[in-house]
Design a protein around this motif. Structure first.
Motif, PDB file in Angstrom:
ATOM      1  N   GLY A  59       5.387  12.375   0.301  1.00 12.58           N
ATOM      2  CA  GLY A  59       4.438  13.484   0.326  1.00 12.58           C
ATOM      3  C   GLY A  59       4.078  13.953   1.724  1.00 12.58           C
ATOM      4  N   GLU A  60       4.380  13.144   2.734  1.00 15.27           N
ATOM      5  CA  GLU A  60       4.006  13.528   4.087  1.00 15.27           C
ATOM      6  C   GLU A  60       5.036  14.486   4.692  1.00 15.27           C
ATOM      7  OE1 GLU A  60       1.443   9.769   5.806  1.00 15.27           O
ATOM      8  OE2 GLU A  60       3.479  10.046   6.515  1.00 15.27           O
ATOM      9  N   SER A  61       4.521  15.426   5.495  1.00 14.72           N
ATOM     10  CA  SER A  61       5.412  16.345   6.205  1.00 14.72           C
ATOM     11  C   SER A  61       5.242  16.126   7.694  1.00 14.72           C
ATOM     12  CB  SER A  61       5.035  17.794   5.900  1.00 14.72           C
ATOM     13  OG  SER A  61       5.039  17.988   4.504  1.00 14.72           O
ATOM     14  N   GLY A  62       6.245  16.527   8.436  1.00 18.97           N
ATOM     15  CA  GLY A  62       6.137  16.426   9.884  1.00 18.97           C
ATOM     16  C   GLY A  62       7.417  16.886  10.537  1.00 18.97           C
ATOM     17  N   LYS A  63       7.371  16.905  11.875  1.00 19.51           N
ATOM     18  CA  LYS A  63       8.547  17.329  12.630  1.00 19.51           C
ATOM     19  C   LYS A  63       9.310  16.108  13.100  1.00 19.51           C
ATOM     20  CE  LYS A  63       6.824  21.648  14.437  1.00 19.51           C
ATOM     21  NZ  LYS A  63       5.681  22.063  15.213  1.00 19.51           N
ATOM     22  N   VAL A  64      10.613  16.171  13.007  1.00 21.20           N
ATOM     23  CA  VAL A  64      11.424  15.109  13.598  1.00 21.20           C
ATOM     24  C   VAL A  64      12.373  15.731  14.601  1.00 21.20           C
ATOM     25  CG1 VAL A  64      11.327  13.513  11.643  1.00 21.20           C
ATOM     26  CG2 VAL A  64      13.141  15.187  11.738  1.00 21.20           C
ATOM     27  N   ARG A  65      12.699  14.932  15.569  1.00 23.49           N
ATOM     28  CA  ARG A  65      13.581  15.351  16.647  1.00 23.49           C
ATOM     29  C   ARG A  65      15.024  15.262  16.143  1.00 23.49           C
ATOM     30  NH1 ARG A  65      12.456  18.200  20.890  1.00 23.49           N
ATOM     31  NH2 ARG A  65      13.945  17.800  22.553  1.00 23.49           N
ATOM     32  N   SER A  74       0.810  -1.208   0.000  1.00 21.27           N
ATOM     33  CA  SER A  74       0.000   0.000   0.000  1.00 21.27           C
ATOM     34  C   SER A  74       0.846   1.262   0.000  1.00 21.27           C
ATOM     35  CB  SER A  74      -0.925  -0.002   1.201  1.00 21.27           C
ATOM     36  OG  SER A  74      -0.189  -0.208   2.372  1.00 21.27           O
ATOM     37  N   ARG A  75       1.936   1.284   0.748  1.00 19.42           N
ATOM     38  CA  ARG A  75       2.718   2.523   0.802  1.00 19.42           C
ATOM     39  C   ARG A  75       4.096   2.255   1.406  1.00 19.42           C
ATOM     40  NH1 ARG A  75      -0.549   4.168   6.236  1.00 19.42           N
ATOM     41  NH2 ARG A  75      -0.445   2.021   6.870  1.00 19.42           N
ATOM     42  N   PRO A  76       5.104   2.747   0.742  1.00 20.27           N
ATOM     43  CA  PRO A  76       6.423   2.666   1.347  1.00 20.27           C
ATOM     44  C   PRO A  76       6.525   3.722   2.448  1.00 20.27           C
ATOM     45  CG  PRO A  76       6.548   3.756  -0.782  1.00 20.27           C
ATOM     46  CD  PRO A  76       5.110   3.371  -0.580  1.00 20.27           C
ATOM     47  N   LEU A  77       7.239   3.403   3.500  1.00 23.03           N
ATOM     48  CA  LEU A  77       7.421   4.356   4.588  1.00 23.03           C
ATOM     49  C   LEU A  77       8.904   4.485   4.884  1.00 23.03           C
ATOM     50  CD1 LEU A  77       4.717   3.161   7.153  1.00 23.03           C
ATOM     51  CD2 LEU A  77       4.657   5.269   5.828  1.00 23.03           C
ATOM     52  N   ALA A  78       9.347   5.718   5.080  1.00 21.07           N
ATOM     53  CA  ALA A  78      10.731   5.940   5.497  1.00 21.07           C
ATOM     54  C   ALA A  78      10.707   6.315   6.969  1.00 21.07           C
ATOM     55  CB  ALA A  78      11.339   7.068   4.678  1.00 21.07           C
ATOM     56  N   ILE A  79      11.538   5.670   7.754  1.00 19.62           N
ATOM     57  CA  ILE A  79      11.615   6.012   9.170  1.00 19.62           C
ATOM     58  C   ILE A  79      12.822   6.920   9.347  1.00 19.62           C
ATOM     59  CG2 ILE A  79      11.775   5.141  11.530  1.00 19.62           C
ATOM     60  CD1 ILE A  79      10.939   2.437   9.574  1.00 19.62           C
ATOM     61  N   ILE A  80      12.519   8.179   9.660  1.00 16.13           N
ATOM     62  CA  ILE A  80      13.571   9.181   9.770  1.00 16.13           C
ATOM     63  C   ILE A  80      13.597   9.662  11.214  1.00 16.13           C
ATOM     64  CG2 ILE A  80      14.365  11.438   8.947  1.00 16.13           C
ATOM     65  CD1 ILE A  80      12.749  10.710   6.314  1.00 16.13           C
ATOM     66  N   ASN A  81      14.743   9.494  11.852  1.00 16.31           N
ATOM     67  CA  ASN A  81      14.865   9.774  13.280  1.00 16.31           C
ATOM     68  C   ASN A  81      13.739   9.075  14.053  1.00 16.31           C
ATOM     69  OD1 ASN A  81      16.724  11.384  11.963  1.00 16.31           O
ATOM     70  ND2 ASN A  81      16.843  12.801  13.655  1.00 16.31           N
ATOM     71  N   ASN A  82      12.797   9.828  14.579  1.00 14.85           N
ATOM     72  CA  ASN A  82      11.766   9.179  15.390  1.00 14.85           C
ATOM     73  C   ASN A  82      10.414   9.076  14.695  1.00 14.85           C
ATOM     74  OD1 ASN A  82      11.588  11.945  15.378  1.00 14.85           O
ATOM     75  ND2 ASN A  82      10.663  12.077  17.408  1.00 14.85           N
ATOM     76  N   GLN A  83      10.356   9.373  13.408  1.00 12.69           N
ATOM     77  CA  GLN A  83       9.055   9.426  12.728  1.00 12.69           C
ATOM     78  C   GLN A  83       9.061   8.601  11.456  1.00 12.69           C
ATOM     79  OE1 GLN A  83       6.261  10.957  13.595  1.00 12.69           O
ATOM     80  NE2 GLN A  83       7.144  11.827  15.460  1.00 12.69           N
TER      81      GLN A  83
END
Ligand SMILES: [Zn+2]
Ligand SMILES: [Zn+2]
Length: 338
Positions: free
Chosen positions: A294-300, A280-289
């Motif tokens: 296409g997704e945005s967010g804050k990482v520590r 369904s969707r590839p996910l990248a795990i970057i730091n803690n998220q």
């Protein structure tokens, strides 16, 4: 001699083939395609036959088969790192069909998987648990991989699903889950023929289709929750979220990686910690998220938060945009060298 021509279906390619009456009455049929073998065939020690075409793609050498299984193990660890930890104490054996079928006939042998291409079993001897996977020799590489992934999934269930839940879990559901893992591995490796073979196989009585749908709709996290804490014996179109998660189990249940369970200092730069590659969707795990493309967010990062957008996810890397500076970065998986 009659002139009758018979129409048979090649079980591998699904093509219809015309076979003359002489050949249709040959007793020997190819194990893969089911068509009579005439000449240039391979006869295996267990009296299976492979036609010349299918012998070319069969993994006939045991040590080749074992190294493919080793790769499967590494690929599963990578693909499902966010969700599952597969047990490490699993022994793999490549067996011929005679031995595989014989194992089904030993009275009291507690089979966890009746898949005729392989089986998983656990035995306990003086409190020592042994996990064993046996896989049939001479399978095609892709079939060997998906069967191996299927049996590893049984080993995971044995190790991670409570005895109580396992007893209440329907056999078809357990097989459907194991098929799903094999299917997702084949999906990640673009093995479309083997994906089709998994879908055609009737032996989960439709559970595999429901597992694929649920994975697309809710993600693999929720499949894992359902396997561990689901209320029902079989998956249905709408019961994937009917789970009874005990207090305190939630963190590990949702497959949140260990850095959430045991808080460790945030890395001082952006690090690609893993990639999960599902249908369904590839996910990248970057730091803690984790981020889908296409997704945005804050990482520590260290003591602060950095806003990023994930642009693309590849099998070994992810491209991101740092929203504050507009800088684009390619993060690569830091593979542990062996
Ligand atoms: Zn064949
Ligand atoms: Zn199975």
């Amino acid at each position: 001699m009659t002139g009758t021509i018979y129409l048979l279906t090649d079980k591998l390619t699904r093509e219809k083939k015309h076979v003359c009456s002489d050949c249709v009455h040959l007793v020997e049929a190819c194990f893969v395609c089911g068509l009579p073998v005439r000449k240039d065939f391979v006869r295996l020690p267990d009296d299976r036959f492979l036609c010349a075409r299918d012998a070319k793609h069969a993994v006939l050498d045991t040590s080749d088969a074992k190294s493919i299984c080793k790769e499967v193990r590494e690929d599963l660890d990578k693909l499902f790192s966010r969700f599952m930890t597969f047990p490490t104490n699993v022994e793999i054996a490549i067996v011929d069909r005679v031995n595989l079928l014989a194992l089904f006939k030993i009275p009291g042998n507690d089979f966890e998987c009746p898949n005729v291409l392989g089986y998983f079993r656990s035995t306990t001897n003086r409190h020592q648990v042994r996990l064993e996977i046996s896989l049939m020799s001479a399978l095609r590489a892709a079939e060997l991989k998906s069967t191996c992934a299927h049996e590893y999934s049984h080993a995971w269930v044995f190790d991670n699903v409570s005895e109580e839940r396992r007893q209440n879990l329907g056999r078809d559901a357990q097989e459907g889950f194991c098929e799903l893992v094999g299917y997702l591995l084949m999906d990640a490796q673009q093995e479309d023929d083997q994906k089709q073979a998994v879908l055609r196989n009737q032996y989960t009585h439709g559970q595999i289709d429901l597992f694929i749908q649920a994975e697309k709709r809710f993600g693999f996290n929720e499949i894992v929750d359902w396997m561990k804490y689901g209320v029902d014996a079989e998956l249905s179109a709408d019961n994937c979220r009917d789970v009874d998660i005990p207090r305190g189990a939630r963190v590990s249940a949702i497959g949140a990686s260990s850095y959430e369970e045991k808080p460790s200092p945030a890395p001082d730069k952006l690090v690609l910690k893993g990639i999960s590659w599902t249908a369904s969707r590839p996910l990248a795990i970057i730091n803690n998220q984790s981020f889908a493309p296409g997704e945005s967010g804050k990482v520590r990062v260290g003591a602060t938060n950095v806003s990023i957008r994930c642009l693309t996810v590849q099998t070994n890397s992810a491209r991101i945009l740092i929203l504050g500076s507009g800088e684009e970065l390619e993060l690569s998986l830091n593979r542990i060298e062996k």
